[in-house]
Design an enzyme around this catalytic site. Structure first.
Site, short mmCIF file in Angstrom:
data_model
loop_
_atom_site.label_atom_id
_atom_site.label_comp_id
_atom_site.label_asym_id
_atom_site.label_seq_id
_atom_site.Cartn_x
_atom_site.Cartn_y
_atom_site.Cartn_z
CD GLU A 27 -2.89 1.19 2.36
OE1 GLU A 27 -2.99 0.18 3.09
OE2 GLU A 27 -3.69 2.15 2.40
CG ASN A 72 -7.91 2.54 5.15
OD1 ASN A 72 -8.73 1.68 4.84
ND2 ASN A 72 -7.52 2.71 6.40
CG ASN A 172 -9.37 -1.15 1.52
OD1 ASN A 172 -9.00 -2.31 1.67
ND2 ASN A 172 -9.24 -0.22 2.45
CD GLU A 173 -10.28 -2.30 5.99
OE1 GLU A 173 -10.20 -1.18 6.52
OE2 GLU A 173 -9.64 -3.29 6.40
CE1 TYR A 244 -3.59 -6.04 9.10
CE2 TYR A 244 -5.78 -5.08 8.96
CZ TYR A 244 -4.54 -5.35 8.38
OH TYR A 244 -4.27 -4.94 7.10
CD GLU A 292 -6.14 -4.58 4.35
OE1 GLU A 292 -5.99 -4.21 5.54
OE2 GLU A 292 -6.57 -3.85 3.45
CD GLN A 350 0.28 -1.99 4.25
OE1 GLN A 350 1.19 -1.41 3.71
NE2 GLN A 350 -0.85 -1.37 4.59
O1 AHR Z 1 -3.08 -2.47 6.28
C1 AHR Z 1 -3.35 -1.25 6.91
C2 AHR Z 1 -4.79 -0.77 6.72
O2 AHR Z 1 -5.62 -1.65 7.41
C3 AHR Z 1 -5.32 -0.79 5.32
O3 AHR Z 1 -5.05 0.37 4.61
C4 AHR Z 1 -6.80 -0.89 5.53
O4 AHR Z 1 -7.46 -1.54 4.47
C5 AHR Z 1 -6.93 -1.63 6.85
O5 AHR Z 1 -7.79 -1.02 7.71
#
Ligand code: AHR
Length: 501
Positions: A27, A72, A172-173, A244, A292, A350
């Site tokens: 990203e 994002n 994305n999201e 995450y 992700e 990432q």
């Molecule tokens: O990977 C970091 C961020 O986490 C990304 O930009 C977003 O898609 C997620 O919230």
């Protein structure tokens, strides 16, 4: 010492290993691109300004596909800014990360990097501030051979051959209120369906990913997926999942069991997608792109004051990973493999510097974080068919996930190669794990590697980059079809066997 057992049998087939399980994510965020994969002037930079030292580590990591350019970031991105002569490219505000984007690195630079890294590009389109028309323009620019305005522009910008990008993320999201151009499920489902429908008019073979929830703790989790798929079921191939994990309030037991949560997440999204399939009376199944996933000490990040100076490539979430984090990453890989029948793409988020397995310093070295190792080993050795195994092991009580097995494991089988991946979540005891291999006569152990350390908080740093790496353990021998291996406390293990003779 604790005892556990499991049976490896070709009858317990889940699915073939999908190469895209070992994807990652680049990203325009922090120092992932600038001083991460790209740093003209660095002593290792090649003619394109790409860091050769980082490229070598990316290849060693075994990454197969890379999602780009966000995250994002993509929700405010104008892709046209990132092509053409660098001197003419505009500098823009990046609202997502409160940074300044110079666009010195763009679409062509990424494609060149992907070719050199030997990875498939997975492109995301902006459905935050933009829509169908801009997605179509980008697709034409990337994939049309020539003879149209956008494809000829690509050729003029130096790429005669189309990029041939097959997998596309539709935004994305979009469920997240933090997202530029955030939408309701209905609004997003409509624009995703219409963007996908139009993109398929250009190329029906594209593989398209609709945004699922940005985490399973979103208040709209479940209903978001259902609404989006009701709108876009026929137009898309995948629904995305993002997760995450972090150790909260010193609760290491729950953290080590993060794979349990991932299993539950997958199960819930599969159930929702299949519910919509039944409701619409469709045959096609929607698969999951877990595009992700990682350990991220997000609570620390949220507690920090956010930068206000619109810096170029500032340090953002450069989490330093320890042994326990690597074992969690191993557990998440086990979960992804176990769910290979429905999770057919996944991206470790990432790749460099930003919550990443690879770290680099501007003008300095690059190195492997602890989490690099389980990923690299799984990418190298998880081949052929995934076999489900059911460890019979002691359990422990967790605050977040109830009773959890001390051992988690999965196996893969590819011709003469059989590999068992296992973690021991116990914080104090070795586990003697007995593998029942009677269904694999003639297979002998060739290697047992372990990632563990008496100090589970130990990390790899610029000054001590190999403090933590897998070490060889005793392989033992198969007796009466059984092999016993010893799993140290808080450890990631890879046991490899090969058919003898
Ligand atoms: O990977 C970091 C961020 O986490 C990304 O930009 C977003 O898609 C997620 O919230």
């Amino acid at each position: 010492m604790l005892h556990a057992s499991l049976t490896v049998d070709p009858a317990f087939r889940v699915a073939d290993v999908s190469p895209r399980t070992f994807g990652s994510f680049v990203e325009h965020m922090g120092r992932c691109v600038y001083t991460g994969i790209y740093e003209p002037g660095h002593s290792s930079a090649d003619e394109d300004g790409l860091r050769r030292d980082v490229l070598d580590l990316v290849r060693e990591l075994g990454v197969t596909a890379v999602r780009y350019p966000g995250g994002n970031f993509v929700s405010g991105f104008r892709w046209e800014d990132s092509v053409g002569p660098v001197a003419d490219r505009p500098t823009r505000l990046d609202l997502a990360w409160h940074s300044t984007e110079t666009n010195a690195f763009g679409l062509h630079e990424f494609q060149r990097w992907a070719e050199k890294a030997g990875v498939e590009s997975m492109m995301a389109v902006n459905l935050g501030t933009r829509g169908v028309a801009e997605a179509l323009d980008l697709l034409e620019y990337c994939n049309h051979p020539g003879g149209t305005a956008w494809s000829d522009q690509r050729i003029k910008n130096g790429a005669q051959d189309p990029f041939g990008i097959r997998m596309w993320c539709l935004g994305n999201e979009m469920d997240g209120p933090w997202q530029t151009g955030h939408k309701t499920a209905q609004e997003y489902g409509r624009i995703a369906a219409e963007t996908a429908r139009a993109m398929r008019m250009v190329d029906p073979k594209l593989e398209l990913v609709a945004c699922g929830s940005s985490s399973s703790s979103m208040p709209t989790f479940g209903s978001w997926e259902a609404t989006v798929l009701e709108e876009a079921y026929d137009q898309v191939d995948y629904i995305s999942c993002h997760a995450y994990y972090e150790e909260l309030d010193g609760d290491l037991g729950s953290f080590l069991a993060s794979g349990v949560d991932m299993d539950h997440f997958v199960e819930s999204v599969v159930a929702t997608a299949d519910h919509i399939r039944a409701k619409l009376g469709r045959k096609k199944r929607i698969n999951l792109s877990f595009d992700e996933w990682n350990v991220w000490y997000n609570t620390r990040f949220e507690a920090q004051d956010k930068p206000t100076d619109w810096a170029v490539a500032p340090r953002v979430i450069e989490d330093e990973y320890n042994v326990a984090d690597a074992v969690v990453v191993g557990g998440l890989l086990i979960s992804l493999l176990r769910n290979s029948d429905r999770v057919t793409a996944a991206c470790l988020a990432q790749l460099v510097n930003v919550i990443a397995p690879i770290r680099s310093e501007a003008g300095g070295p690059s190195w492997r974080q602890t989490t690099f190792h389980p990923f690299a080993q799984a990418a190298r050795h998880a081949r052929g068919t995934v076999l489900r195994v059911e460890p019979v092991a002691p359990t422990y009580e967790t605050n977040r996930f109830g009773e959890v097995s001390v051992v988690d494991a999965v196996a893969t089988h590819d011709g003469d190669e059989l590999t068992v991946f296992a973690i021991n979540r116990h914080q104090g005891d070795n586990v003697e794990l007995a593998l029942d291999l009677r269904a694999f006569p003639g297979y002998v152990p060739v290697e047992h590697t372990v990632l563990s350390d008496p100090d589970i908080r130990a990390t790899n740093t610029q000054d001590d980059p190999d403090r933590i790496r897998p070490y060889a353990a005793d392989t033992g021998a198969v007796t009466d079809g059984r092999l016993t291996v010893s799993l140290p406390p808080v450890s990631w293990n890879v046991v490899r066997l090969r058919r003898a003779g």
